[in-house]
Write a protein that holds these residues in place. Structure first.
Motif, PDB file in Angstrom:
ATOM      1  N   MET A   5      -0.671   1.934 -19.141  1.00 29.01           N
ATOM      2  CA  MET A   5      -1.937   2.793 -17.723  1.00 29.01           C
ATOM      3  C   MET A   5      -2.171   1.431 -16.734  1.00 29.01           C
ATOM      4  N   LEU A   6      -2.262   0.776 -17.507  1.00 28.70           N
ATOM      5  CA  LEU A   6      -3.014  -0.497 -16.006  1.00 28.70           C
ATOM      6  C   LEU A   6      -1.866  -1.341 -15.314  1.00 28.70           C
ATOM      7  N   ALA A   7      -0.206  -0.803 -15.999  1.00 22.75           N
ATOM      8  CA  ALA A   7       0.435  -0.653 -14.405  1.00 22.75           C
ATOM      9  C   ALA A   7       0.373   0.285 -13.851  1.00 22.75           C
ATOM     10  N   SER A   8       0.190   1.215 -14.610  1.00 17.81           N
ATOM     11  CA  SER A   8       0.882   2.615 -13.150  1.00 17.81           C
ATOM     12  C   SER A   8      -0.606   2.828 -12.427  1.00 17.81           C
ATOM     13  N   LEU A   9      -2.155   2.282 -12.707  1.00 15.46           N
ATOM     14  CA  LEU A   9      -2.921   2.125 -12.071  1.00 15.46           C
ATOM     15  C   LEU A   9      -3.049   1.003 -11.211  1.00 15.46           C
ATOM     16  N   ALA A  10      -2.235  -0.408 -11.434  1.00 15.20           N
ATOM     17  CA  ALA A  10      -2.219  -1.312 -10.796  1.00 15.20           C
ATOM     18  C   ALA A  10      -1.047  -0.870  -9.330  1.00 15.20           C
ATOM     19  N   ALA A  11      -0.016   0.241  -9.519  1.00 12.97           N
ATOM     20  CA  ALA A  11       0.930   0.886  -9.126  1.00 12.97           C
ATOM     21  C   ALA A  11       0.243   1.765  -7.453  1.00 12.97           C
ATOM     22  N   ARG A  12      -0.856   2.434  -8.318  1.00 12.65           N
ATOM     23  CA  ARG A  12      -1.090   3.127  -7.345  1.00 12.65           C
ATOM     24  C   ARG A  12      -1.965   2.270  -6.358  1.00 12.65           C
ATOM     25  N   ARG A  13      -2.805   1.825  -7.360  1.00 11.70           N
ATOM     26  CA  ARG A  13      -4.063   0.876  -6.038  1.00 11.70           C
ATOM     27  C   ARG A  13      -2.650   0.013  -5.323  1.00 11.70           C
ATOM     28  N   CYS A  14      -1.452  -0.350  -5.823  1.00  6.18           N
ATOM     29  CA  CYS A  14      -1.147  -1.195  -4.537  1.00  6.18           C
ATOM     30  C   CYS A  14      -0.112  -0.586  -3.548  1.00  6.18           C
ATOM     31  N   ALA A  15       0.145   0.882  -3.620  1.00  9.39           N
ATOM     32  CA  ALA A  15       1.045   1.816  -2.388  1.00  9.39           C
ATOM     33  C   ALA A  15      -0.495   2.403  -1.985  1.00  9.39           C
ATOM     34  N   GLU A  16      -0.968   2.260  -1.725  1.00 12.57           N
ATOM     35  CA  GLU A  16      -2.174   2.589  -1.459  1.00 12.57           C
ATOM     36  C   GLU A  16      -2.769   1.156   0.265  1.00 12.57           C
ATOM     37  N   ALA A  17      -2.563   0.291  -0.856  1.00  8.37           N
ATOM     38  CA  ALA A  17      -2.198  -1.075   0.381  1.00  8.37           C
ATOM     39  C   ALA A  17      -0.810  -1.166   0.983  1.00  8.37           C
ATOM     40  N   PRO A  18       0.017  -0.334   1.393  1.00  7.78           N
ATOM     41  CA  PRO A  18       1.481  -1.731   2.140  1.00  7.78           C
ATOM     42  C   PRO A  18       0.707  -2.457   2.711  1.00  7.78           C
ATOM     43  N   GLU A  19       2.322  -3.486   2.505  1.00  7.64           N
ATOM     44  CA  GLU A  19       2.249  -5.006   3.768  1.00  7.64           C
ATOM     45  C   GLU A  19       1.067  -5.650   3.471  1.00  7.64           C
ATOM     46  N   LEU A  20       0.539  -5.529   1.568  1.00  9.80           N
ATOM     47  CA  LEU A  20      -0.764  -6.505   1.505  1.00  9.80           C
ATOM     48  C   LEU A  20      -0.786  -7.675   1.544  1.00  9.80           C
ATOM     49  N   ALA A  21       0.629  -7.815   0.890  1.00 10.04           N
ATOM     50  CA  ALA A  21       0.991  -9.443   0.554  1.00 10.04           C
ATOM     51  C   ALA A  21       1.210 -10.426   2.508  1.00 10.04           C
ATOM     52  N   ALA A  22       1.943  -9.309   3.565  1.00 12.20           N
ATOM     53  CA  ALA A  22       1.885  -9.515   4.731  1.00 12.20           C
ATOM     54  C   ALA A  22       0.123 -10.219   4.547  1.00 12.20           C
ATOM     55  N   ALA A  23      -1.030  -8.680   4.764  1.00  7.23           N
ATOM     56  CA  ALA A  23      -1.696  -9.151   5.632  1.00  7.23           C
ATOM     57  C   ALA A  23      -2.710 -10.472   5.280  1.00  7.23           C
ATOM     58  N   LEU A  24      -2.167 -11.156   3.232  1.00  3.97           N
ATOM     59  CA  LEU A  24      -2.973 -11.961   3.298  1.00  3.97           C
ATOM     60  C   LEU A  24      -2.152 -13.230   4.173  1.00  3.97           C
ATOM     61  N   ASP A  25      -1.115 -13.405   4.006  1.00  4.70           N
ATOM     62  CA  ASP A  25      -0.526 -13.859   4.343  1.00  4.70           C
ATOM     63  C   ASP A  25      -0.842 -14.285   5.919  1.00  4.70           C
ATOM     64  N   GLY A  26      -1.647 -13.539   6.749  1.00  9.12           N
ATOM     65  CA  GLY A  26      -2.070 -14.183   7.550  1.00  9.12           C
ATOM     66  C   GLY A  26      -3.006 -13.901   7.934  1.00  9.12           C
ATOM     67  N   ARG A  27      -3.800 -14.455   6.856  1.00  8.94           N
ATOM     68  CA  ARG A  27      -5.208 -14.435   6.468  1.00  8.94           C
ATOM     69  C   ARG A  27      -5.217 -16.981   6.682  1.00  8.94           C
ATOM     70  N   ALA A  28      -6.628 -16.411   7.539  1.00  3.54           N
ATOM     71  CA  ALA A  28      -6.518 -18.225   7.853  1.00  3.54           C
ATOM     72  C   ALA A  28      -7.480 -18.613   7.004  1.00  3.54           C
ATOM     73  N   THR A  29      -8.289 -18.212   5.378  1.00  7.79           N
ATOM     74  CA  THR A  29      -8.746 -18.796   4.753  1.00  7.79           C
ATOM     75  C   THR A  29      -8.618 -17.890   3.183  1.00  7.79           C
ATOM     76  N   ALA A  30      -8.943 -18.557   2.433  1.00  7.47           N
ATOM     77  CA  ALA A  30      -8.706 -17.953   1.548  1.00  7.47           C
ATOM     78  C   ALA A  30     -10.390 -16.840   1.066  1.00  7.47           C
ATOM     79  N   ALA A  31     -11.387 -17.112   1.543  1.00  8.78           N
ATOM     80  CA  ALA A  31     -12.631 -16.506   1.650  1.00  8.78           C
ATOM     81  C   ALA A  31     -12.064 -15.197   2.525  1.00  8.78           C
ATOM     82  N   ASP A  32     -11.328 -15.421   2.630  1.00  4.96           N
ATOM     83  CA  ASP A  32     -10.999 -13.809   3.621  1.00  4.96           C
ATOM     84  C   ASP A  32      -9.861 -12.626   3.279  1.00  4.96           C
ATOM     85  N   ALA A  33      -9.053 -13.903   2.174  1.00  7.06           N
ATOM     86  CA  ALA A  33      -8.482 -13.458   2.000  1.00  7.06           C
ATOM     87  C   ALA A  33      -8.380 -12.629   0.844  1.00  7.06           C
ATOM     88  N   PHE A  34      -9.637 -13.749  -0.314  1.00  3.17           N
ATOM     89  CA  PHE A  34      -9.980 -12.820  -0.996  1.00  3.17           C
ATOM     90  C   PHE A  34     -10.883 -11.474  -0.518  1.00  3.17           C
TER      91      PHE A  34
END
Length: 474
Positions: A362-391
């Motif tokens: 169930m937990l894995a399913s919830l995480a999958a659904r939320r990640c699917a709603e945020a495509p390219e999330l890893a690229a967005a993190l890569d583009g952040r200048a600070t950990a505060a922005d990444a958080f």
């Protein structure tokens, strides 16, 4: 106008919860100590120990001694249940007119499922602050109870008494409401009056006894990641000199606390903690990225899938109520069965072996659904200048009622993998469990042990890092 987005729990019967709140107001008198009001709210089911301000905002009251707000007085004097429901509806409207206006206008057009209503709040079309999904569900339940809304199957539609609030909402302009956003003064939560927190240990008790007491007592149980400390033979952080004249550091004289916690005193406390923990030499049992099979190459090949797997590991670590071995075993069982890959690619797992834990699935399913709603999330993190922005990016994508302290765990894991290297990352890698926040509060590093939202949790993480690693002198 205010935008309150946190609401206390009301249980399955929101209408009965309104009646219980009215009884609280009738039984409360001006001048009573805060603990009396808190006890009544707890008995009525309106008290959330992790978010105590939620109920106090609705009541509009707080402080060491209670002065009833006009809302409390009116609710106490309400002659009928219908009047009680109207008063509570009016109060909720006053606490967030933007949310009321938008939702009432949406359901007036056609019945809409709860999920679709919440999706609208998360879109660019909604100008207000977005509540978490559990808070939004509580708000909807109260809206149904007071008659502003009606639920038909899974859809929400206007209720029998909607005209009372629809007229008020129609007279308001969204742009003006947003421009005039002025939160109400926060009710005062008396410091040191938290009966929900574990009792403060005696000064002479050693750390192992304190941890064992908290773990087996009526307060919060130790989180799985810290349970091994209950049996650890840790020395007292006070040292031996103050208790039996040994060679440890002398206790801080009580007179030094008279003026509060100064920066000098906090720095001295941090140095003592660092020295004590270095001598204790307790091995960490926190799961490492390699335990889950994470490596830097996976980030290069498919960063989004690795981020999803890290999110699943975080969910298991904090929601499965298992120690490290159990968490890693549950993750590996999901991975070996192909469940993680199937969920990530949006397909239904073909087989579920017996060793796959249902809660882990169930937990894995919830995480999958939320990640699917945020495509390219890893690229967005890569583009952040600070950990505060990444958080903030992680919170916007995976927070919203799903992840809280898990976000810090994810940042720490990515840092351990070496795929992120922000200068301020260390401030985001401490895990402020409730026990940790209570301790930081008592030592003067936090103004409150409560962490009702992501910013408060982040402040606690920074305080925890400062408590063990004070910043170098300029």
């Amino acid at each position: 106008m205010p935008q309150v987005i946190e609401y206390p729990p009301v249980g399955a019967d929101a209408r009965a919860a309104v009646g219980a709140l009215a009884r609280v107001c009738k039984e409360t008198s001006d001048g009573e100590p805060f603990r009396e009001l808190r006890a009544r709210l707890r008995a009525a089911g309106w008290w959330d120990r992790d978010r105590p301000l939620a109920a106090l905002r609705v009541l509009g009251a707080g402080g060491k001694t209670i002065t009833r707000s006009p809302f409390m007085v009116a609710l106490a004097e309400a002659a009928t249940e219908d009047v009680q429901l109207q008063l509570v509806g009016d109060r909720l409207f006053d606490l967030n007119p933007i949310l009321w206006k938008v939702i009432l206008e949406l359901v007036a057009q056609r019945p809409l499922p709860k999920g679709e209503l919440y999706k609208h709040l998360g879109s660019f079309a909604y100008p207000g602050k977005v509540p978490s999904r559990p808070d939004f569900d509580t708000w909807l339940a109260l809206g149904v109870a007071v008659g502003a809304l009606r639920q038909l199957g899974v859809a929400m539609m206007p209720g029998a008494n909607v005209a009372r609030w629809a007229q008020r909402a129609a007279a308001l302009e969204l742009d003006e409401l947003v421009a005039e956003d002025r939160p109400e003064p926060e009710p005062e939560l008396p410091a040191g009056d938290d009966a929900a927190a574990p009792e403060a240990p005696a000064a002479s008790a050693d750390t192992a006894a304190v941890i064992a007491q908290v773990a087996t007592g009526p307060g919060d149980a130790l989180p799985p990641q810290l349970r091994h400390l209950a049996a650890a033979p840790l020395p007292s952080p006070r040292g031996e000199r103050g208790e039996r004249g040994g060679g440890g550091p002398r206790p801080v004289p009580a007179s030094r606390f008279a003026a509060g916690f100064s920066d000098e005193l906090r720095a001295e406390t941090a140095a003592r903690i660092a020295a004590w923990w270095g001598e204790a030499r307790v091995p960490s049992r926190a799961p490492a990225p390699a335990d889950f099979g994470f490596d830097t190459e996976q980030w290069v090949e498919n960063a989004d899938e690795l981020l999803y797997r890290v999110a699943v590991a975080a969910a298991l670590a904090f929601r499965l109520d298992a120690e490290t071995d159990g968490v890693v075993a549950a993750f590996k069982a999901l991975d070996a069965a192909g469940v993680l890959a199937d969920l990530y690619h949006g397909t239904v797992p073909t087989e579920l072996p017996a060793q796959v834990d249902a809660r882990a699935l169930m937990l894995a399913s919830l995480a999958a659904r939320r990640c699917a709603e945020a495509p390219e999330l890893a690229a967005a993190l890569d583009g952040r200048a600070t950990a505060a922005d990444a958080f903030d990016t992680l919170d916007a994508a995976l927070g919203r009622g799903l992840f809280r302290i898990e976000l810090l765990w994810m940042l720490r894991t990515l840092g351990q993998l070496g795929v992120v290297r922000w200068d301020d990352l260390p401030a985001f890698t401490a895990l402020p469990f409730r026990l940790v926040r209570d301790t930081l509060f008592r030592l003067g590093f936090l103004d409150t042990p409560y962490a009702a939202d992501a910013p408060a949790l982040l402040a606690a993480a920074r305080a925890a890092r400062a408590a063990v690693a004070p910043p170098p002198a300029p």
